[in-house]
Design an enzyme around this catalytic site. Structure first.
Site, mmCIF file in Angstrom:
data_model
loop_
_atom_site.group_PDB
_atom_site.id
_atom_site.type_symbol
_atom_site.label_atom_id
_atom_site.label_comp_id
_atom_site.label_asym_id
_atom_site.label_seq_id
_atom_site.Cartn_x
_atom_site.Cartn_y
_atom_site.Cartn_z
ATOM 1 N N LYS A 17 1.185 -1.360 -0.024
ATOM 2 C CA LYS A 17 -0.275 0.292 0.030
ATOM 3 C C LYS A 17 0.809 1.273 0.311
ATOM 4 O O LYS A 17 0.457 2.451 -0.977
ATOM 5 C CB LYS A 17 -0.637 0.503 1.055
ATOM 6 C CG LYS A 17 -2.365 -1.242 1.085
ATOM 7 C CD LYS A 17 -3.087 -0.442 2.692
ATOM 8 C CE LYS A 17 -2.465 -0.126 3.606
ATOM 9 N NZ LYS A 17 -2.115 -1.763 4.620
ATOM 10 N N ARG A 93 -9.502 1.645 9.657
ATOM 11 C CA ARG A 93 -9.398 -0.029 9.189
ATOM 12 C C ARG A 93 -10.717 -0.163 9.850
ATOM 13 O O ARG A 93 -10.312 -1.346 10.771
ATOM 14 C CB ARG A 93 -8.345 0.560 10.424
ATOM 15 C CG ARG A 93 -6.675 -0.465 9.692
ATOM 16 C CD ARG A 93 -5.753 0.233 11.148
ATOM 17 N NE ARG A 93 -4.311 -0.402 10.841
ATOM 18 C CZ ARG A 93 -3.158 0.488 10.167
ATOM 19 N NH1 ARG A 93 -3.457 1.168 9.062
ATOM 20 N NH2 ARG A 93 -2.630 -0.956 9.779
ATOM 21 N N ARG A 130 10.851 -6.505 4.774
ATOM 22 C CA ARG A 130 10.570 -5.029 5.333
ATOM 23 C C ARG A 130 11.771 -4.618 6.286
ATOM 24 O O ARG A 130 11.717 -4.465 6.645
ATOM 25 C CB ARG A 130 9.137 -4.862 5.713
ATOM 26 C CG ARG A 130 8.965 -3.326 5.316
ATOM 27 C CD ARG A 130 7.377 -2.736 5.297
ATOM 28 N NE ARG A 130 6.663 -3.451 6.015
ATOM 29 C CZ ARG A 130 4.936 -2.876 6.439
ATOM 30 N NH1 ARG A 130 4.396 -2.556 5.904
ATOM 31 N NH2 ARG A 130 5.594 -3.577 7.875
ATOM 32 N N ARG A 162 10.917 -2.223 11.465
ATOM 33 C CA ARG A 162 9.743 -1.239 12.171
ATOM 34 C C ARG A 162 10.013 -2.438 13.721
ATOM 35 O O ARG A 162 10.186 -3.129 13.766
ATOM 36 C CB ARG A 162 8.871 -1.068 11.424
ATOM 37 C CG ARG A 162 8.357 -0.214 10.494
ATOM 38 C CD ARG A 162 7.266 -0.208 9.845
ATOM 39 N NE ARG A 162 6.189 -0.625 10.390
ATOM 40 C CZ ARG A 162 4.727 -0.261 9.635
ATOM 41 N NH1 ARG A 162 4.849 0.100 8.771
ATOM 42 N NH2 ARG A 162 4.443 -1.422 10.393
ATOM 43 N N ARG A 173 -1.696 -8.083 14.255
ATOM 44 C CA ARG A 173 -2.510 -7.225 13.581
ATOM 45 C C ARG A 173 -2.642 -7.631 11.761
ATOM 46 O O ARG A 173 -3.748 -7.153 11.620
ATOM 47 C CB ARG A 173 -0.448 -5.856 12.532
ATOM 48 C CG ARG A 173 0.196 -4.825 13.316
ATOM 49 C CD ARG A 173 1.054 -4.128 12.738
ATOM 50 N NE ARG A 173 1.217 -4.448 11.762
ATOM 51 C CZ ARG A 173 2.564 -4.223 11.604
ATOM 52 N NH1 ARG A 173 3.125 -4.834 12.482
ATOM 53 N NH2 ARG A 173 3.035 -4.295 10.391
HETATM 54 P P1 ADP Z 1 0.139 -1.916 8.854
HETATM 55 O O1 ADP Z 1 0.093 -1.527 7.550
HETATM 56 O O2 ADP Z 1 1.444 -2.376 8.425
HETATM 57 O O3 ADP Z 1 0.042 -2.476 9.876
HETATM 58 P P2 ADP Z 1 1.057 1.593 9.243
HETATM 59 O O4 ADP Z 1 1.913 1.953 9.036
HETATM 60 O O5 ADP Z 1 -0.503 1.516 8.541
HETATM 61 O O6 ADP Z 1 0.997 -0.046 8.950
HETATM 62 O O7 ADP Z 1 0.690 1.392 10.639
HETATM 63 C C1 ADP Z 1 1.048 0.891 12.037
HETATM 64 C C2 ADP Z 1 0.464 0.769 12.988
HETATM 65 O O8 ADP Z 1 -0.567 2.185 13.270
HETATM 66 C C3 ADP Z 1 -1.496 0.062 13.388
HETATM 67 O O9 ADP Z 1 -0.876 -1.030 13.230
HETATM 68 C C4 ADP Z 1 -1.762 0.716 14.276
HETATM 69 O O10 ADP Z 1 -0.998 1.025 15.417
HETATM 70 C C5 ADP Z 1 -1.320 1.574 13.989
HETATM 71 N N1 ADP Z 1 -2.981 2.936 13.441
HETATM 72 C C6 ADP Z 1 -2.487 2.761 12.002
HETATM 73 N N2 ADP Z 1 -3.884 3.768 11.291
HETATM 74 C C7 ADP Z 1 -4.792 3.092 12.247
HETATM 75 C C8 ADP Z 1 -5.802 3.283 12.227
HETATM 76 N N3 ADP Z 1 -6.614 4.220 11.012
HETATM 77 N N4 ADP Z 1 -7.201 3.172 13.571
HETATM 78 C C9 ADP Z 1 -6.316 2.512 14.605
HETATM 79 N N5 ADP Z 1 -4.555 2.208 14.443
HETATM 80 C C10 ADP Z 1 -3.536 2.753 13.450
#
Ligand code: ADP
Length: 221
Positions: A17, A93, A130, A162, A173
């Site tokens: 993404k 999400r 990654r 990360r 996740r």
């Molecule tokens: P990934 O897609 O690898 O999980 P992201 O960079 O999108 O990584 O998000 C990292 C973390 O940030 C998520 O695992 C969550 O804890 C938090 N996060 C990001 N966006 C949201 C959201 N819309 N709602 C709740 N938590 C979020």
């Protein structure tokens, strides 16, 4: 191609993404709004939000809907997003976030919601390899020989794994994705706003499919 777009890119963690959002944001000249990047910036800055979010993120959990809706609502209200549009990455999400987003976007509705479809077995492999620049967020793929951290080719920052890319957090996740995020496919699909795009293939091939899906959705009926 008409510049400007209002897009959401959904998909499992590790589906690519982030990379595709950067390309789409350049193509349509719109800001790339990544909630993960916004939270990681708050963690680096050591704000109250950052301290709270770090614990949740490292465990692979989700930050509360109210907080996330507040952050995204503020961002979408800025001039660039209001006039040109945006590409949302990592938000919504949950169905609660999607409902709140419908209220925020109001009279400027989304063009299309793209679901980047990559099977779970494949994303597990991709996330383990990654590596990410902690300063500018550029993604890299480790080939196992490199010592971490390396230097980012784009900004000179440290490229690292990360903190939440551990096997336990990744699995948590992905489980949360199936439970909380995959219902969005039904939510947007039943409203006729969804385009499912095959996310398996080279980054160029996937990008071409994404742009084709956006253009198809924007074609006047
Ligand atoms: P990934 O897609 O690898 O999980 P992201 O960079 O999108 O990584 O998000 C990292 C973390 O940030 C998520 O695992 C969550 O804890 C938090 N996060 C990001 N966006 C949201 C959201 N819309 N709602 C709740 N938590 C979020």
């Amino acid at each position: 191609m008409i510049p400007g777009a209002r897009l959401i890119l959904l998909g499992r963690q590790g589906a690519g993404k982030g990379t595709q959002c950067v390309r789409l944001s350049r193509h349509y000249v719109v800001p790339h709004i990544s909630t993960g990047d916004m939270l990681r910036a708050a963690v680096r800055e050591g704000t109250e939000l950052g301290r709270m979010a770090k614990q949740i993120m490292d465990a692979g959990g989700l930050v509360g809907d109210d907080i996330m809706v507040g952050i995204v609502g503020d961002r979408l209200n800025r001039d660039d997003a209001r006039t040109r549009g945006y590409i949302l990455d990592g938000f919504p999400r949950t169905v609660g976030q999607a409902e709140a987003l419908d209220g925020i976007t109001g009279e400027r509705p989304l063009d299309v919601v793209l679901d980047l479809d990559v099977p779970r077995e494949l994303v597990l492999e991709r996330i383990s390899a990654r590596r990410v620049c902690r300063d500018c967020g550029t993604n890299y793929v480790a080939k196992s020989t490199e010592r971490t951290p390396w230097i980012c080719e784009v900004c000179g920052g440290d490229v690292m794994q990360r903190d939440d890319d551990t096997p336990d957090a990744i699995n948590r996740r992905l489980d949360l994705y199936e439970e909380q995020t995959s219902p969005l496919i039904e939510y947007y699909g039943s409203g006729g706003r969804l385009a499912v795009v095959d996310g398996v293939g080279t980054p160029d091939a996937v990008f071409t499919r994404l742009v084709a899906a956006v253009e198809l959705a924007r074609r006047p009926a």
